[in-house]
Motif scaffolding. Structure first.
Motif, PDB file in Angstrom:
ATOM      1  N   ASN A   1       0.917  -1.641   0.174  1.00  0.00           N
ATOM      2  CA  ASN A   1       0.087  -0.371   0.113  1.00  0.00           C
ATOM      3  C   ASN A   1       1.178   1.170   0.261  1.00  0.00           C
ATOM      4  O   ASN A   1       1.610   1.609   0.985  1.00  0.00           O
ATOM      5  CB  ASN A   1      -0.636   0.041   1.130  1.00  0.00           C
ATOM      6  CG  ASN A   1      -1.988   1.343   1.395  1.00  0.00           C
ATOM      7  OD1 ASN A   1      -1.729   2.342   1.112  1.00  0.00           O
ATOM      8  ND2 ASN A   1      -2.916   0.877   2.219  1.00  0.00           N
TER       9      ASN A   1
ATOM     10  N   THR B   1       0.082   4.172   0.152  1.00  0.00           N
ATOM     11  CA  THR B   1       0.053   5.530   0.841  1.00  0.00           C
ATOM     12  C   THR B   1       1.033   5.353   2.038  1.00  0.00           C
ATOM     13  O   THR B   1       1.432   5.980   2.514  1.00  0.00           O
ATOM     14  CB  THR B   1      -1.733   5.591   1.311  1.00  0.00           C
ATOM     15  OG1 THR B   1      -2.687   5.441   0.262  1.00  0.00           O
ATOM     16  CG2 THR B   1      -1.951   6.552   2.282  1.00  0.00           C
ATOM     17  N   LEU B   2       1.191   3.757   2.773  1.00  0.00           N
ATOM     18  CA  LEU B   2       1.549   4.036   3.840  1.00  0.00           C
ATOM     19  C   LEU B   2       3.302   4.214   3.546  1.00  0.00           C
ATOM     20  O   LEU B   2       3.975   4.311   4.763  1.00  0.00           O
ATOM     21  CB  LEU B   2       1.306   2.595   4.260  1.00  0.00           C
ATOM     22  CG  LEU B   2       0.395   1.839   4.971  1.00  0.00           C
ATOM     23  CD1 LEU B   2      -0.009   0.243   5.177  1.00  0.00           C
ATOM     24  CD2 LEU B   2      -0.900   2.765   5.722  1.00  0.00           C
TER      25      LEU B   2
HETATM   26  C1  NAG Z   1      -3.565   2.527   1.997  1.00  0.00           C
HETATM   27  O1  NAG Z   1      -3.685   2.739   3.896  1.00  0.00           O
HETATM   28  C2  NAG Z   1      -4.431   3.591   3.847  1.00  0.00           C
HETATM   29  C3  NAG Z   1      -4.359   4.499   5.723  1.00  0.00           C
HETATM   30  O2  NAG Z   1      -4.174   3.597   6.220  1.00  0.00           O
HETATM   31  C4  NAG Z   1      -5.647   3.304   3.147  1.00  0.00           C
HETATM   32  O3  NAG Z   1      -6.761   4.293   4.346  1.00  0.00           O
HETATM   33  C5  NAG Z   1      -6.436   2.802   3.153  1.00  0.00           C
HETATM   34  O4  NAG Z   1      -7.538   2.292   2.398  1.00  0.00           O
HETATM   35  C6  NAG Z   1      -5.181   1.090   2.129  1.00  0.00           C
HETATM   36  N1  NAG Z   1      -5.481   1.447   0.588  1.00  0.00           N
HETATM   37  C7  NAG Z   1      -6.039  -0.012   0.301  1.00  0.00           C
HETATM   38  C8  NAG Z   1      -5.638   0.022  -0.999  1.00  0.00           C
HETATM   39  O5  NAG Z   1      -6.020  -0.887   1.397  1.00  0.00           O
END
Ligand code: NAG
Ligand code: NAG
Ligand code: NAG
Length: 263
Positions: A100, A102-103
Motif C-alpha cells: 500500500n 499510502t503507507l
Molecule cells: C492504504 O492505507 C491507507 C492508510 O491506512 C488506507 O486508508 C487505505 O484504505 C489503504 N489502501 C488499500 C488499498 O488498502
C-alpha cells in the motif's frame, strides 16, 4: 566510423535509462520492512535454542513429553522434515505495508534506515504443540516497530508465521497473563527465568495450550543475531533481488563502455 560511435552512444543511453528505470523499480512499494538475520547463522542458533528449550519444557511438563518427542522428530536438524517447516527467513517485522503506497508516508517507513544493523537477542521461547514456535525480541538500538510484540518466528507447522503476532499479543498485551512482566521488561532481563503453560487460550478462532520458557541468557543457549534493516517482498527472494540488481548494473555499465569503445 562516426556512425558506429552513434550506435555506441545509443547503447550507452539505453543502458543508463535501463539503470534509472531499475532504480525506480527498487523504490516501488515493499510488502514489509524488517530486520533480517543471516540465514546460515540464524538457522544454526535457532536449532540449538529449540533443542534446548524443548528439552527443558519436557522436564517441566512431563505430561506432554510424547507431544514434544513427536514434534522433535521433525526437528532433529536445522532443516526440519514435515509437518514442521522453517520460515522463509529469520526476521523481525518492523512495518507491514502490504504494497500500500499510502503507507510509505508513515513515520515507520520514513524513519526506517535500510542497511542499519540491530542486535536481536532472546532467551525466551514460545511453543504451541504441533503449531508454531516464536520468540519475542527487543531490537537494539531502539527502533519504532508497528507490531505490538516484536518477534522472530522460529518454526512453523499448522500456523503461518504472521500468527506469531496473535500468539504474543494473547500473552503479553490486552490483559494477557504476562502483561505485567512484559511491561516491566522482564523478558529483556538476562538473568530472569520462567516456565509456564497457559491452557485453552483463545487465539483468533482457535483454542490452544501455549507454553513459554525463559532461561538465563548468560548461562544457557540463547539467540544473539544481527538483523539488517531491509525492504522486503516475499514474492521475490531478498538475496537474489539485491545480487541480480548489482549484476544487472555491472553488466549495463560494461556493455555501455564496451559498445562505446568498440564502435
Ligand atoms: C492504504 O492505507 C491507507 C492508510 O491506512 C488506507 O486508508 C487505505 O484504505 C489503504 N489502501 C488499500 C488499498 O488498502
Ligand atoms: C520513476 O518514478 C516516477 C514516480 O513514480 C515517475 O514519474 C518516473 O517517470 C519514473 N522514471 C522512470 C525512468 O521510469
Ligand atoms: C473466524 O471465523 C470466522 C467465521 O468462519 C471468519 O469469518 C473469521 O475471519 C475468522 N477469524 C480469524 C481471525 O481467523
Amino acid at each position: 566510423m562516426a556512425k558506429l560511435q552513434v550506435v555506441g552512444l545509443f547503447f550507452l543511453i539505453l543502458n543508463v535509462g535501463f539503470i534509472f528505470a531499475q532504480n525506480n523499480a527498487t523504490q516501488s512499494v515493499p510488502q514489509y520492512l524488517a530486520l533480517v538475520a543471516d540465514t546460515k547463522i540464524a538457522s544454526a542458533q535457532v536449532q540449538d535454542f529449540v533443542v534446548q528449550q524443548m528439552g527443558k519444557l519436557k522436564q517441566q511438563f512431563p505430561d506432554i513429553a510424547a507431544q514434544i518427542d513427536q514434534d522433535m522428530q521433525s526437528l532433529t536438524t536445522s532443516n526440519p522434515t514435515l509437518p514442521w517447516k522453517n520460515p522463509a527467513d529469520y526476521h523481525t517485522t518492523v512495518f507491514y505495508l502490504g504494497y500500500n503506497a499510502t503507507l510509505m508516508q508513515s513515520d515507520f517507513y520514513t524513519q526506517f534506515q535500510p542497511g542499519k544493523s540491530y542486535a536481536l537477542q532472546s532467551s525466551t521461547f514460545v511453543y504451541i504443540p504441533g503449531t508454531i514456535m516464536c520468540t519475542p525480541v527487543f531490537p537494539s538500538p531502539k527502533i519504532n516497530i508497528a507490531n505490538k510484540c516484536p518477534h522472530i518466528t522460529l518454526k512453523i507447522n499448522k500456523w503461518e508465521a504472521f500468527k506469531s503476532n496473535a500468539v504474543l499479543e494473547a500473552l503479553f498485551v490486552n490483559g494477557g497473563p504476562l502483561q505485567t512482566q512484559y511491561q516491566a521488561d522482564f523478558f529483556m532481563q538476562q538473568e530472569q527465568t520462567l516456565a509456564k503453560r497457559f491452557q485453552s487460550m483463545k487465539i483468533g478462532n482457535d483454542t490452544v495450550d501455549v507454553y513459554i520458557i525463559k532461561t538465563n541468557y548468560n548461562t544457557d543457549k540463547h539467540l544473539d543475531l544481527t538483523g539488517v534493516a531491509q525492504y522486503c517482498d516475499d514474492a521475490k527472494s531478498k538475496e537474489t533481488s539485491t545480487s541480480s540488481q548489482q549484476l544487472n548494473f555491472f553488466l549495463s555499465v560494461m556493455i555501455a563502455a564496451l559498445s562505446y569503445l568498440l564502435f
